[in-house]
Design a protein around this motif. Structure first.
Motif, PDB file in Angstrom:
ATOM      1  N   PHE A 169       0.827  -1.086   0.281  1.00 52.66           N
ATOM      2  CA  PHE A 169      -0.017   0.068  -0.249  1.00 52.66           C
ATOM      3  C   PHE A 169       0.952   1.425  -0.090  1.00 52.66           C
ATOM      4  N   TYR A 170       2.255   1.076   0.136  1.00 50.14           N
ATOM      5  CA  TYR A 170       3.107   2.307   0.336  1.00 50.14           C
ATOM      6  C   TYR A 170       3.939   2.332  -0.940  1.00 50.14           C
ATOM      7  N   HIS A 171       3.413   1.522  -1.990  1.00 56.29           N
ATOM      8  CA  HIS A 171       4.200   1.867  -3.307  1.00 56.29           C
ATOM      9  C   HIS A 171       4.126   3.323  -3.825  1.00 56.29           C
ATOM     10  N   GLY A 172       5.239   4.027  -4.085  1.00 55.84           N
ATOM     11  CA  GLY A 172       5.214   5.475  -4.339  1.00 55.84           C
ATOM     12  C   GLY A 172       5.412   6.461  -3.185  1.00 55.84           C
ATOM     13  N   PHE A 173       5.568   5.959  -1.892  1.00 52.13           N
ATOM     14  CA  PHE A 173       5.456   6.786  -0.672  1.00 52.13           C
ATOM     15  C   PHE A 173       6.764   7.635  -0.761  1.00 52.13           C
ATOM     16  N   SER A 174       7.707   7.405  -1.286  1.00 50.39           N
ATOM     17  CA  SER A 174       9.137   8.247  -1.426  1.00 50.39           C
ATOM     18  C   SER A 174       8.900   9.433  -2.293  1.00 50.39           C
ATOM     19  N   SER A 175       8.061   8.959  -3.600  1.00 53.41           N
ATOM     20  CA  SER A 175       7.556  10.209  -4.369  1.00 53.41           C
ATOM     21  C   SER A 175       6.326  11.154  -3.904  1.00 53.41           C
ATOM     22  N   THR A 176       5.392  10.276  -2.873  1.00 56.42           N
ATOM     23  CA  THR A 176       4.557  11.101  -2.102  1.00 56.42           C
ATOM     24  C   THR A 176       5.166  11.897  -1.371  1.00 56.42           C
ATOM     25  N   LEU A 177       6.127  11.845  -0.605  1.00 60.40           N
ATOM     26  CA  LEU A 177       6.746  12.527   0.526  1.00 60.40           C
ATOM     27  C   LEU A 177       7.576  13.525  -0.371  1.00 60.40           C
ATOM     28  N   LEU A 178       7.816  13.227  -1.292  1.00 58.59           N
ATOM     29  CA  LEU A 178       8.913  14.365  -2.085  1.00 58.59           C
ATOM     30  C   LEU A 178       8.120  15.270  -2.737  1.00 58.59           C
ATOM     31  N   GLN A 179       6.886  14.995  -3.110  1.00 63.88           N
ATOM     32  CA  GLN A 179       5.879  15.742  -3.619  1.00 63.88           C
ATOM     33  C   GLN A 179       5.103  16.428  -2.461  1.00 63.88           C
ATOM     34  N   GLU A 180       4.761  15.971  -1.368  1.00 67.94           N
ATOM     35  CA  GLU A 180       4.133  16.896  -0.406  1.00 67.94           C
ATOM     36  C   GLU A 180       4.921  17.684   0.533  1.00 67.94           C
ATOM     37  N   VAL A 181       5.933  17.545   0.950  1.00 63.41           N
ATOM     38  CA  VAL A 181       6.703  18.498   1.805  1.00 63.41           C
ATOM     39  C   VAL A 181       7.081  19.653   1.124  1.00 63.41           C
ATOM     40  N   PRO A 182       7.624  19.798  -0.150  1.00 63.04           N
ATOM     41  CA  PRO A 182       8.130  21.094  -0.933  1.00 63.04           C
ATOM     42  C   PRO A 182       6.697  21.796  -1.346  1.00 63.04           C
ATOM     43  N   GLY A 183       5.640  20.738  -1.887  1.00 69.76           N
ATOM     44  CA  GLY A 183       4.614  21.265  -2.344  1.00 69.76           C
ATOM     45  C   GLY A 183       3.692  22.020  -1.485  1.00 69.76           C
ATOM     46  N   TYR A 184       3.625  21.538  -0.337  1.00 65.09           N
ATOM     47  CA  TYR A 184       2.662  22.292   0.663  1.00 65.09           C
ATOM     48  C   TYR A 184       3.525  23.430   1.144  1.00 65.09           C
ATOM     49  N   VAL A 233       5.500  10.701 -11.862  1.00 67.10           N
ATOM     50  CA  VAL A 233       6.172   9.592 -11.634  1.00 67.10           C
ATOM     51  C   VAL A 233       5.701   8.888 -10.507  1.00 67.10           C
ATOM     52  N   LYS A 234       4.988   9.518  -9.597  1.00 70.30           N
ATOM     53  CA  LYS A 234       4.333   8.638  -8.489  1.00 70.30           C
ATOM     54  C   LYS A 234       3.211   7.967  -9.077  1.00 70.30           C
ATOM     55  N   SER A 235       2.186   8.732 -10.083  1.00 70.66           N
ATOM     56  CA  SER A 235       1.009   8.025 -10.711  1.00 70.66           C
ATOM     57  C   SER A 235       1.482   6.625 -11.214  1.00 70.66           C
ATOM     58  N   ARG A 236       2.652   6.921 -12.173  1.00 74.85           N
ATOM     59  CA  ARG A 236       3.156   5.767 -12.879  1.00 74.85           C
ATOM     60  C   ARG A 236       3.468   4.627 -11.794  1.00 74.85           C
ATOM     61  N   ILE A 237       4.285   4.961 -10.805  1.00 79.29           N
ATOM     62  CA  ILE A 237       4.659   3.873  -9.897  1.00 79.29           C
ATOM     63  C   ILE A 237       3.248   3.113  -9.202  1.00 79.29           C
ATOM     64  N   GLN A 238       2.465   4.022  -9.145  1.00 82.88           N
ATOM     65  CA  GLN A 238       1.326   3.570  -8.428  1.00 82.88           C
ATOM     66  C   GLN A 238       0.439   2.447  -9.130  1.00 82.88           C
ATOM     67  N   VAL A 239       0.543   3.078 -10.468  1.00 80.94           N
ATOM     68  CA  VAL A 239      -0.688   2.214 -11.345  1.00 80.94           C
ATOM     69  C   VAL A 239       0.123   0.976 -11.840  1.00 80.94           C
ATOM     70  N   LEU A 240       1.287   1.404 -12.500  1.00 79.66           N
ATOM     71  CA  LEU A 240       1.940   0.292 -13.178  1.00 79.66           C
ATOM     72  C   LEU A 240       2.524  -0.694 -12.130  1.00 79.66           C
ATOM     73  N   SER A 241       2.841  -0.621 -11.233  1.00 80.85           N
ATOM     74  CA  SER A 241       3.334  -1.819 -10.279  1.00 80.85           C
ATOM     75  C   SER A 241       2.094  -2.577  -9.854  1.00 80.85           C
TER      76      SER A 241
END
Length: 301
Positions: A169-184, A233-241
């Motif tokens: 369930f945590y596929h793409g977590f590193s990219s989620t974190l990389l997106q959320e912290v600077p993004g917010y 990149v996150k969407s690719r990882i989460q869907v294609l995995s």
């Protein structure tokens, strides 16, 4: 009555849930188009083509595919985000030596939002994973990558558990974190700067729904302009995995750039920009008004 930290946290959590619900209900069709274009950019010529093909292939309900997980994702994320946002504001006050009731600057508020998003990412990643897979289900079925029976929330969840266990369930977590912290940082920074602009010397709390809506829209645009390639990149990882092991964030990023070009990282950006004002505007209007209502009820006792 002065609210305790526990009551304040409960109010922020509830108001964040109201904001997340409003965000999903107004922005889900555009989010679906974004995920489809990010994951399968070669199938669509652009925003309008994806819009028309989705409607032709699966009808109007196709735009709301994954709404259940989206509601869970955004309610969970925004509940945790705004609850932690209050705690992180107090943390920032302590670090810079301010009184507990002192007003933070726009920069300090943006920093608190950025810190809070790291906690929100833990709640967001599992539900976002299920949502993205359901949104791209038609394309996955058509490509023969998965069976048609895998198109419900429960079947997607069972597939994740069977293939990778709970950690799946945590596929793409590193990219989620990389997106959320600077993004917010830019999200809350854009929101507070916009509110300061519209307030023009008055208290920000006096702003009406139109100004809050516009400020929320600016916040959303600031967020997505900064993080969109990471989200792709996150969407690719989460869907294609779903049907094979992905190479991780760096590997997926390099593969997309090498095989499809940098422009592929921005596939779906138009849908996201269109979505930003109604979705994020609704989020902040629902959050601010529900929070204000609950605070007034607490202070009345």
């Amino acid at each position: 009555m002065k609210s305790s930290p526990g009551i304040q946290a409960a109010i922020d959590l509830t108001a964040g849930a109201a904001g997340g619900t409003a965000c999903v209900l107004t922005g889900q069709p555009f989010d679906t188009i974004k995920v489809k274009m990010q994951t399968f950019p070669n199938l669509y010529k652009g925003f309008t083509d994806c819009l028309l093909k989705t409607y032709t292939q699966v009808g109007f309900r196709g735009f709301y595919k994954g709404t259940g997980p989206a509601l869970m994702a955004y309610v969970a994320e925004n509940s945790v985000l705004f609850m932690c946002y209050g705690f992180c504001q107090q943390f920032v006050r302590r670090v810079v030596g301010l009184d507990k009731q002192a007003k933070l600057s726009d920069l300090q508020t943006a920093t608190a939002g950025s810190l809070a998003s790291a906690f929100a990412a833990l709640a967001l990643c599992p539900t976002e994973l299920v949502k993205c897979r359901l949104q791209a289900m038609y394309e996955l079925e058509r490509s023969g990558k998965i069976a048609r029976s895998h198109n419900t929330i429960w079947s997607v969840m069972k597939g994740i558990l069977r293939q990778d266990g709970p950690s799946g369930f945590y596929h793409g977590f590193s990219s989620t974190l990389l997106q959320e912290v600077p993004g917010y940082f830019f999200f809350f920074g854009g929101y507070e700067l916009s509110r300061s602009f519209f307030a023009s010397g008055r208290s920000k709390d006096e702003l009406g729904p139109a100004h809050l809506m516009l400020s929320g829209g600016v916040a959303g645009i600031c967020l997505w302009l900064v993080v969109f390639p990471v989200d792709c990149v996150k969407s690719r990882i989460q869907v294609l995995s779903m049907y094979g092991k992905q190479t991780g964030f760096i590997g997926t990023l390099l593969s997309v750039v090498r095989n499809e070009g940098i422009a592929a990282l921005y596939s779906g950006l138009k849908a996201t920009m269109i979505r930003a004002i109604p979705a994020n505007g609704s989020l902040f209007v629902a959050y601010e008004y529900s929070r204000k209502m609950m605070m007034s009820q607490v202070e009345a006792y």
